[in-house]
Design an enzyme around this catalytic site. Sequence first.
Site, PDB file in Angstrom:
ATOM      1  N   PRO A   2      43.408  41.164  36.292  1.00  0.00           N
ATOM      2  CA  PRO A   2      43.248  40.391  37.684  1.00  0.00           C
ATOM      3  C   PRO A   2      44.148  39.074  37.433  1.00  0.00           C
ATOM      4  CG  PRO A   2      41.099  40.902  36.651  1.00  0.00           C
ATOM      5  CD  PRO A   2      42.100  41.355  35.690  1.00  0.00           C
ATOM      6  N   GLU A   3      45.203  38.891  38.303  1.00  0.00           N
ATOM      7  CA  GLU A   3      45.950  37.793  38.320  1.00  0.00           C
ATOM      8  C   GLU A   3      45.296  36.491  39.439  1.00  0.00           C
ATOM      9  OE1 GLU A   3      49.390  37.229  36.839  1.00  0.00           O
ATOM     10  OE2 GLU A   3      50.018  39.473  36.567  1.00  0.00           O
ATOM     11  N   HIS A  91      29.039  49.468  32.251  1.00  0.00           N
ATOM     12  CA  HIS A  91      29.648  48.226  32.003  1.00  0.00           C
ATOM     13  C   HIS A  91      29.469  46.900  33.348  1.00  0.00           C
ATOM     14  CE1 HIS A  91      32.094  50.553  29.410  1.00  0.00           C
ATOM     15  NE2 HIS A  91      32.749  51.200  29.865  1.00  0.00           N
ATOM     16  N   ARG A 110      36.169  46.047  29.672  1.00  0.00           N
ATOM     17  CA  ARG A 110      37.053  45.782  28.125  1.00  0.00           C
ATOM     18  C   ARG A 110      36.199  44.668  27.696  1.00  0.00           C
ATOM     19  NH1 ARG A 110      43.166  46.162  28.430  1.00  0.00           N
ATOM     20  NH2 ARG A 110      42.818  45.721  26.339  1.00  0.00           N
ATOM     21  N   ARG A 152      63.989  21.844  27.176  1.00  0.00           N
ATOM     22  CA  ARG A 152      63.273  22.950  26.736  1.00  0.00           C
ATOM     23  C   ARG A 152      64.179  24.317  26.379  1.00  0.00           C
ATOM     24  NH1 ARG A 152      57.591  22.968  27.769  1.00  0.00           N
ATOM     25  NH2 ARG A 152      57.910  24.883  26.440  1.00  0.00           N
TER      26      ARG A 152
END
Length: 271
Positions: A2-3, A91, A110, A152
Amino acid sequence: VPELPEVETTKRGIAPALLGARVLEATVRERRLRWPIAANFELVVRGQTVRSVERRAKYILIGFESGTLILHLGMSGSLRLVKPGIAPRVHDHWDLHLDNGWVLRFHDPRRFGSLHFTAADPLAHPLLRKLAPEPLSDAFDADYLYRATRKRKVAIKQLLMNSQVVVGVGNIYASEALFHARVAPRRRAGRVTRVEAARMAAAVKRVLAQAISIGGTTLRDYVDPEGSPGYFRQELFVYERAGSACRVCRSPVKQIAQGQRSTYWCSTCQR
Ligand SMILES: [Zn+2]
């Protein structure tokens, strides 16, 4: 995984059922998530009324009078609203039974998700207090990104995915935003121009906002007792399109490894 858009969509999907509802009971079937669920979790939320449902980075914050639940979906977590009679599946690790007839149920094969309760300001919690700006906030703009890139040496894609620079820009959205900004993913961050920083900040906002708006059309999945919220995908320009024709110039999309993640890009459109 999931983003940020999936987390924001989840928050919007569950909020209407949660706001103003009182927790009758919490049930935990598996405490061993990324961190163990505290032994007093069931006790501290019982009888509490939900006052707010917010998101910070990829955390969902459920606010009560006495404190805040801080939850994370991890690699494979999802939240659903089910009716009380629906038996848990494998789960399904915890439930919040609400007085309006809904059960908020957390599913995570997971078990990299997490659940914390804090009585203090949640933004001061160790998980949240050092987070960089939200990509969709005004704090993340051309000036901010340009300043963050100065001196950077890291590749620009790595910098966009660094949660100490900006939160919630995962692999899909970093690749897509760089394509729209026409910046090559391996460019040294310190070498991007101010104009490119402006294009990147705008592109990050656009790809995330578009994904959230597409997610809005799948909200009904949160109350589908049989299904699980399907993670949606907008039309992607480069991500997982290696070898396919670039949607802009028809050159083959390229795939490279960066920081053990795959990056997809067009070497004609991006410089
Ligand atoms: Zn192209």
